[in-house]
Design an enzyme around this catalytic site. Structure first.
Site, PDB file in Angstrom:
ATOM      1  N   CYS A   6      11.600   0.301  20.863  1.00 48.53           N
ATOM      2  CA  CYS A   6      11.146  -1.012  20.397  1.00 48.53           C
ATOM      3  C   CYS A   6      12.161  -2.093  20.728  1.00 48.53           C
ATOM      4  CB  CYS A   6      10.866  -0.971  18.897  1.00 48.53           C
ATOM      5  SG  CYS A   6       9.392  -0.019  18.464  1.00 48.53           S
TER       6      CYS A   6
ATOM      7  N   ILE B 189       0.841  -1.200   0.000  1.00 50.66           N
ATOM      8  CA  ILE B 189       0.000   0.000   0.000  1.00 50.66           C
ATOM      9  C   ILE B 189       0.880   1.256   0.000  1.00 50.66           C
ATOM     10  CG2 ILE B 189      -2.163  -0.918   0.894  1.00 50.66           C
ATOM     11  CD1 ILE B 189       0.560   0.541   3.150  1.00 50.66           C
TER      12      ILE B 189
END
Length: 383
Positions: free
Chosen positions: A355, A199
């Site tokens: 993270c 996308i």
């Protein structure tokens, strides 16, 4: 105040907000203006009230604004998460807001599917080319026998290919193909034909360039619009964008596209619990509308569609992958500094470090799951 104007940590104000903040840190090993590389150096007197009122959003934004510094944010995050501050770091208002949105809206609908591509993946191929290794693989590497990032990413891609038992002439679908890392490897080394979808316009353009001359087709398309039949299907680092309202649709789509004797490999970050929550800073600045599935989410969603053949967790390897990306950003930022702001650099440093700390604390997992439609005989997954 920005990082360019700092002289040194300030004298800490004796305020209620500061005292509450210090109480939260007690026992974590993280201190304010301390000597350890994981200690927080405060440069702005309003830092404490901002974080207490805004939670992790305030913590991340204040770092981007240069209000505080920390040499090892990854270790800071690891220690705070192991101390149990992960849940307490979210304010009641942000939890309520996301639950209301997720309850009444499909945040990952087809109409909204391209938001994350435009906000993150389209940010700039020049940035990601310097952060990632030559495979341009933007997901966890497999470090079992690897010593470099490139070795780890090649090993991960090939591990997926071997789990799928690819053979020349097979038709393979890559859902969320990114910059074409798996498609290029599978077509070049296994002789398969690959259709990849993404996308992101920037990803599609570079993936087509990287796969030129190979039997690879790259489409700018949502997975819900796919048709056809494929011998193998792979999805690496895309399921995090599907959303809990669409999990059943996702597995239904895969089942309808997979040949009767086919295999499907799902590679996704996983959550330790099934609460539908997101980190507001990550949601705003890195992966809009992303949400991490739990093991229960996945098993319930695939029930009635696909048979689970194998489940492997190598989440600890994501820590090392993220730290390698951080090292690349630090080493090569000067090459693109004219194209991006200092705030963007700090955004990426914070994102990658936090993270890494989360995976080090084992708050997050990385799963590779292999499915079939009920093929005959035993399946043994390579490791």
């Amino acid at each position: 105040m920005t990082s360019d104007t700092r002289i040194g940590p300030i004298a800490l104000p004796d305020t209620r907000a500061r005292r509450v903040f210090e109480q939260l840190l007690e026992g974590s090993g993280v201190t304010l203006n301390g000597d350890h590389p994981w200690d927080i150096q405060v440069f702005h007197p309003d830092f404490f009230s901002r974080v207490l009122h805004q939670g992790t959003l305030g913590l991340g934004e204040s770092y981007m604004d240069g209000w505080w510094e920390c040499s090892r944010i990854d270790e800071m995050a690891n220690r705070l998460l192991r101390h149990g501050l992960g849940e307490r770091a979210h304010t009641p208002s942000e939890r309520l807001m996301y639950r209301l949105q997720a309850g009444f809206l499909n945040l990952q609908s087809k109409a909204r599917a391209y938001i994350v591509g435009e906000a993150h993946y389209d940010l700039g191929n020049d940035l990601f080319e310097r952060m990632l290794d030559p495979t341009m693989c933007y997901s966890c590497g497999y470090w079992k026998d690897a010593t470099t990032l490139h070795e780890a990413q090649t090993a991960k891609i090939d591990l997926a290919a071997r789990k799928l038992a690819l053979e020349p002439g097979m038709r393979v679908l890559d859902i969320g193909c990114g910059w074409g890392s798996f498609a290029e490897h599978a077509a070049r080394h296994y002789g398969v034909e690959v259709t990849g979808i993404t996308i992101s316009k920037e990803q599609a353009a570079l993936a087509r360039e990287r796969c030129e001359g190979l039997p690879v087709e790259i489409l700018l398309q949502d997975y819900r619009d796919l048709t056809g039949c494929y011998d193998r299907i792979v999805s690496i680092g895309m399921f995090e964008h599907v959303g809990h309202r669409n999990y059943r649709t996702y597995f239904n789509t895969v089942e309808s596209l997979l040949a009767s004797d086919g295999l499907f490999l799902l590679h996704t970050i996983g959550s330790n619990n099934s609460d539908i929550t997101v980190d507001p800073w990550i949601n705003k600045y890195i992966f809009p509308n992303g949400v991490l599935p739990s093991a229960m989410h996945i098993t319930r969603a695939c029930e009635g569609y696909l048979l689970m053949e194998d489940w492997q967790n190598f989440g600890a390897d994501y820590d090392r992958t993220l730290m390698a990306w951080l090292g690349n950003v630090d080493a090569h930022w000067h090459e693109i500094a004219d194209h991006y702001s200092e705030r963007t650099r700090r955004m990426f440093r914070y994102y990658l470090s936090v993270c890494a700390g989360a995976f080090r604390a084992r708050n997050l997992q990385l799963w590779q799951i292999v499915y079939s439609r009920g093929r005959t005989g035993r399946y043994d997954a390579p490791r």
